[in-house]
Write a protein that holds these residues in place. Structure first.
Motif, PDB file in Angstrom:
ATOM      1  N   UNK A 167    -104.724  15.566 -36.026  1.00 52.42           N
ATOM      2  CA  UNK A 167    -104.298  16.709 -35.659  1.00 52.42           C
ATOM      3  C   UNK A 167    -105.666  17.412 -34.971  1.00 52.42           C
ATOM      4  N   UNK A 168    -105.542  17.654 -33.600  1.00 50.13           N
ATOM      5  CA  UNK A 168    -106.641  18.024 -32.720  1.00 50.13           C
ATOM      6  C   UNK A 168    -107.502  19.186 -33.348  1.00 50.13           C
ATOM      7  N   UNK A 169    -106.682  20.248 -33.671  1.00 51.52           N
ATOM      8  CA  UNK A 169    -107.351  21.582 -34.258  1.00 51.52           C
ATOM      9  C   UNK A 169    -108.671  21.218 -34.929  1.00 51.52           C
ATOM     10  N   UNK A 170    -108.727  19.905 -35.946  1.00 49.07           N
ATOM     11  CA  UNK A 170    -109.670  19.813 -36.727  1.00 49.07           C
ATOM     12  C   UNK A 170    -111.037  19.045 -35.949  1.00 49.07           C
ATOM     13  N   UNK A 171    -110.539  18.554 -34.793  1.00 49.77           N
ATOM     14  CA  UNK A 171    -111.597  17.800 -34.128  1.00 49.77           C
ATOM     15  C   UNK A 171    -111.749  18.631 -32.412  1.00 49.77           C
ATOM     16  N   UNK A 172    -111.923  19.685 -32.392  1.00 51.11           N
ATOM     17  CA  UNK A 172    -111.843  20.454 -31.252  1.00 51.11           C
ATOM     18  C   UNK A 172    -113.205  20.226 -30.359  1.00 51.11           C
ATOM     19  N   UNK A 173    -114.352  20.167 -31.262  1.00 49.29           N
ATOM     20  CA  UNK A 173    -115.516  19.976 -30.316  1.00 49.29           C
ATOM     21  C   UNK A 173    -115.550  18.405 -30.366  1.00 49.29           C
ATOM     22  N   UNK A 174    -115.428  17.727 -31.323  1.00 46.46           N
ATOM     23  CA  UNK A 174    -115.595  16.240 -31.572  1.00 46.46           C
ATOM     24  C   UNK A 174    -115.000  15.658 -30.635  1.00 46.46           C
ATOM     25  N   UNK A 212    -117.112   6.934 -31.362  1.00 45.42           N
ATOM     26  CA  UNK A 212    -116.624   7.492 -32.567  1.00 45.42           C
ATOM     27  C   UNK A 212    -117.646   7.927 -33.516  1.00 45.42           C
ATOM     28  N   UNK A 213    -118.634   6.852 -33.406  1.00 46.29           N
ATOM     29  CA  UNK A 213    -119.698   7.153 -34.103  1.00 46.29           C
ATOM     30  C   UNK A 213    -120.615   8.626 -33.867  1.00 46.29           C
ATOM     31  N   UNK A 214    -120.547   8.984 -32.588  1.00 48.05           N
ATOM     32  CA  UNK A 214    -121.063  10.345 -32.373  1.00 48.05           C
ATOM     33  C   UNK A 214    -120.083  11.605 -32.908  1.00 48.05           C
ATOM     34  N   UNK A 215    -118.875  11.288 -32.797  1.00 47.12           N
ATOM     35  CA  UNK A 215    -117.958  12.547 -33.075  1.00 47.12           C
ATOM     36  C   UNK A 215    -117.360  12.351 -34.439  1.00 47.12           C
ATOM     37  N   UNK A 216    -117.543  11.286 -35.235  1.00 48.88           N
ATOM     38  CA  UNK A 216    -117.100  11.208 -36.422  1.00 48.88           C
ATOM     39  C   UNK A 216    -115.726  10.902 -36.683  1.00 48.88           C
ATOM     40  N   UNK A 217    -114.887  10.603 -35.426  1.00 45.88           N
ATOM     41  CA  UNK A 217    -113.665  10.449 -35.275  1.00 45.88           C
ATOM     42  C   UNK A 217    -113.279   8.891 -35.645  1.00 45.88           C
ATOM     43  N   UNK A 218    -112.098   8.378 -36.040  1.00 44.07           N
ATOM     44  CA  UNK A 218    -111.885   7.079 -36.032  1.00 44.07           C
ATOM     45  C   UNK A 218    -110.554   6.707 -35.421  1.00 44.07           C
ATOM     46  N   UNK A 219    -110.182   5.167 -35.360  1.00 45.60           N
ATOM     47  CA  UNK A 219    -108.979   4.806 -35.070  1.00 45.60           C
ATOM     48  C   UNK A 219    -108.758   5.232 -33.540  1.00 45.60           C
ATOM     49  N   UNK A 220    -109.674   5.103 -32.620  1.00 47.18           N
ATOM     50  CA  UNK A 220    -109.508   5.566 -31.338  1.00 47.18           C
ATOM     51  C   UNK A 220    -109.081   4.383 -30.455  1.00 47.18           C
ATOM     52  N   UNK A 237    -109.884   4.157 -17.263  1.00 47.19           N
ATOM     53  CA  UNK A 237    -109.521   3.780 -18.609  1.00 47.19           C
ATOM     54  C   UNK A 237    -109.107   5.109 -19.568  1.00 47.19           C
ATOM     55  N   UNK A 238    -108.355   4.977 -20.339  1.00 42.65           N
ATOM     56  CA  UNK A 238    -107.663   5.996 -21.174  1.00 42.65           C
ATOM     57  C   UNK A 238    -108.310   5.805 -22.543  1.00 42.65           C
ATOM     58  N   UNK A 239    -109.260   6.871 -23.141  1.00 42.08           N
ATOM     59  CA  UNK A 239    -109.580   6.809 -24.211  1.00 42.08           C
ATOM     60  C   UNK A 239    -108.537   7.868 -25.201  1.00 42.08           C
ATOM     61  N   UNK A 240    -108.164   7.619 -26.283  1.00 42.43           N
ATOM     62  CA  UNK A 240    -107.246   8.299 -26.746  1.00 42.43           C
ATOM     63  C   UNK A 240    -107.326   8.348 -28.377  1.00 42.43           C
ATOM     64  N   UNK A 241    -106.655   9.292 -28.867  1.00 42.81           N
ATOM     65  CA  UNK A 241    -107.044   9.394 -30.325  1.00 42.81           C
ATOM     66  C   UNK A 241    -105.569  10.115 -30.842  1.00 42.81           C
ATOM     67  N   UNK A 242    -105.123   9.536 -32.135  1.00 38.08           N
ATOM     68  CA  UNK A 242    -103.875   9.974 -32.523  1.00 38.08           C
ATOM     69  C   UNK A 242    -102.852   8.930 -32.690  1.00 38.08           C
ATOM     70  N   UNK A 243    -103.088   7.762 -32.203  1.00 42.30           N
ATOM     71  CA  UNK A 243    -102.291   6.635 -32.300  1.00 42.30           C
ATOM     72  C   UNK A 243    -102.166   6.101 -33.651  1.00 42.30           C
ATOM     73  N   UNK A 244    -101.043   5.453 -34.106  1.00 41.38           N
ATOM     74  CA  UNK A 244    -101.202   4.674 -35.277  1.00 41.38           C
ATOM     75  C   UNK A 244    -101.780   3.110 -34.892  1.00 41.38           C
ATOM     76  N   UNK A 245    -103.042   3.323 -34.779  1.00 38.23           N
ATOM     77  CA  UNK A 245    -103.627   1.926 -34.555  1.00 38.23           C
ATOM     78  C   UNK A 245    -105.259   1.900 -34.740  1.00 38.23           C
TER      79      UNK A 245
END
Length: 476
Positions: A116-123, A261-269, A76-84
């Motif tokens: 921009x992954x720079x803003x989420x290096x740890x997340x 997403x909840x743990x990292x604070x990221x969205x639209x994965x 399974x590929x988990x990705x962030x950064x797509x328009x979706x």
């Protein structure tokens, strides 16, 4: 005629309310059944049963000649950064439909979301770890199966090999060092080539960079797209995958993504894998099939209205038609069917095949006179034999299909049998009981606007029937 116009009609009229109540329960139960259990398939359609020699040859080939899949376990590929925001829809294109382009340098930047992954290096590392832990908790993978997050190796390379601080505080330095990590020699500890060759055996795939996997997309000095790879416990089998298992895996992965997403604070994965392609197809087939079935039912209702010229009768027939289709869908679910190409075709034509018996009996009822019970009795006496004969002859024609080896014909025969039996019972028992209880009386429910149309058609037919035929009439 004696039976249908006598004992059978008497039974329907006498116990009409009880029969209607039973069919109401059946209607509710069948609707709940197919809504919950008739699901899209995740396995490609096979034309023969699993015990057929053609399918058995694949197993014999594997056992005797050691012919096995070399693709390993499904990833399974988990990705962030797509328009979706929807894992099944990336700008109108399913992630699996992006195919190899999703991981190639030629990916169009329009598919990126401004991430921009720079803003989420740890997340991002936290998200990958949580996603993997959730899959373990749900039994879809194990600790030994592992996962690959390129950012973890990049962090070790920066901190342990080069003594650089992490996370980076300078955007340009982050992007430059990502490129440097990718290009670093295999001898450099924790470099991409070092870790990939050592641990993953030079696995090919992912974002193309010298034909090797990277795990990110670098554009204009910014890491716009990043993904991690997660092994599951399922081997890639040549003959496909168990349908229920694949859907369970998908839903568990969706839950894991939400937790990440909840743990990292990221969205639209997005979580996806190549095997979701057939699931996307069958989901589309399911939606389209139900739309087609709804359209055919609406058309059938219009036909009944035109032929009976009675809105009251048409409403009652509509309930009967839906009862037939609902019963058929429930039977498909009970027998373990899942929506694939053949089942989608079956669902699409179910409404059109269900209307015959209902229309015959409704039209006959509408042409009778008397009270409800008398009209039902006359209709059954007039049409009962014809409807029963039609059911029997069609069912006997299905017997030949039952005996075929090819699943397509066998299952289609089963479907036709389910439709005609459901339609026969619903129309002869359920609809007639409903008409005996609440059917329109003489003149009730008629529509004047359609009555004029019907009168015009009948007049033309009468005029045509009244003319004498003359073989020389057309000679000038």
């Amino acid at each position: 005629e004696v039976f249908f116009g006598g004992p059978f009609a008497h039974f329907i009229v006498k116990f009409g309310k009880a029969i209607v109540f039973v069919f109401a329960l059946v209607l509710i139960g069948s609707t709940v059944c197919w809504t919950l259990y008739l699901k899209p398939a995740s396995k490609t359609f096979t034309f023969f049963a699993e015990d057929h020699y053609y399918e058995q040859m694949k197993t014999i080939q594997k056992d005797k000649f050691k012919f096995e899949s070399i693709e390993g376990k499904m990833q399974i590929t988990m990705a962030f950064g797509l328009k979706s925001s929807d894992p099944w829809d990336d700008g109108g294109e399913h992630p699996t439909a992006l195919g190899e382009d999703l991981y190639e340098d030629t990916v169009q930047m329009a598919k990126y979301s401004g991430f921009d992954l720079f803003d989420y290096q740890v997340q991002f590392s936290d998200a990958a770890r949580e996603f993997h832990d959730q899959l373990i908790a749900k039994g879809q993978t194990t600790t030994e199966d592992g996962y690959y997050c390129w950012l973890d190796d990049f962090k070790r390379w920066a901190m342990y090999t080069h003594g650089l601080p992490y996370p980076y505080t300078d955007r340009a330095a982050f992007a430059n060092n990502v490129s440097a990590w990718l290009a670093a020699d295999q001898s450099e500890g924790f470099s991409w080539k070092n870790r990939t060759w050592w641990k993953y055996g030079n696995y090919k795939g992912g974002t193309s960079e010298d034909n090797y996997e990277t795990g990110f997309g670098l554009s204009d000095g910014v890491v716009r797209f990043s993904f991690s790879l997660h092994n599951t416990s399922y081997e890639m089998l040549e003959n496909g995958y168990p349908s229920a298992t694949m859907w369970d895996l998908y839903y568990d992965a969706e839950d894991a993504l939400k937790a990440a997403e909840a743990v990292s604070g990221m969205s639209d994965g997005v979580q996806t894998m190549r095997q979701y392609g057939i699931m996307a197809l069958t989901s589309y087939l399911t939606t389209s099939a139900y739309q087609n079935a709804s359209a055919s039912l609406c058309l059938a209702v219009v036909v009944i209205l035109l032929f009976t010229n009675n809105w009251w009768l048409t409403i009652l027939c509509t309930f009967a038609l839906y009862c037939v289709t609902s019963l058929v869908f429930a039977e498909m679910a009970i027998f373990g069917w899942q929506v694939n190409i053949l089942e989608a075709v079956d669902i699409s034509i179910a409404g059109g095949m269900s209307v015959d018996y209902v229309l015959h009996l409704a039209h006959s009822y509408n042409s009778q006179t008397g009270n409800h019970g008398e009209k039902v009795t006359k209709a059954l006496k007039e049409m009962g034999v014809s409807v029963t004969s039609g059911m029997l002859t069609t069912f006997m024609a299905c017997i030949a299909l039952f005996m075929t080896d090819m699943l397509w014909f066998r299952l289609f025969g089963c479907f036709i049998a389910m439709v005609i039996l459901s339609a026969f019972v619903t129309s002869m028992v359920g609809l007639m009981a409903l008409l005996a209880v609440a059917g329109p009386g003489d003149g009730q429910g008629e529509m004047p606007c359609l009555k004029f149309l019907d009168a015009g058609i009948c007049k033309k037919n009468d005029e045509g029937a009244g003319k004498e035929f003359s073989p020389t009439a057309a000679v000038p």
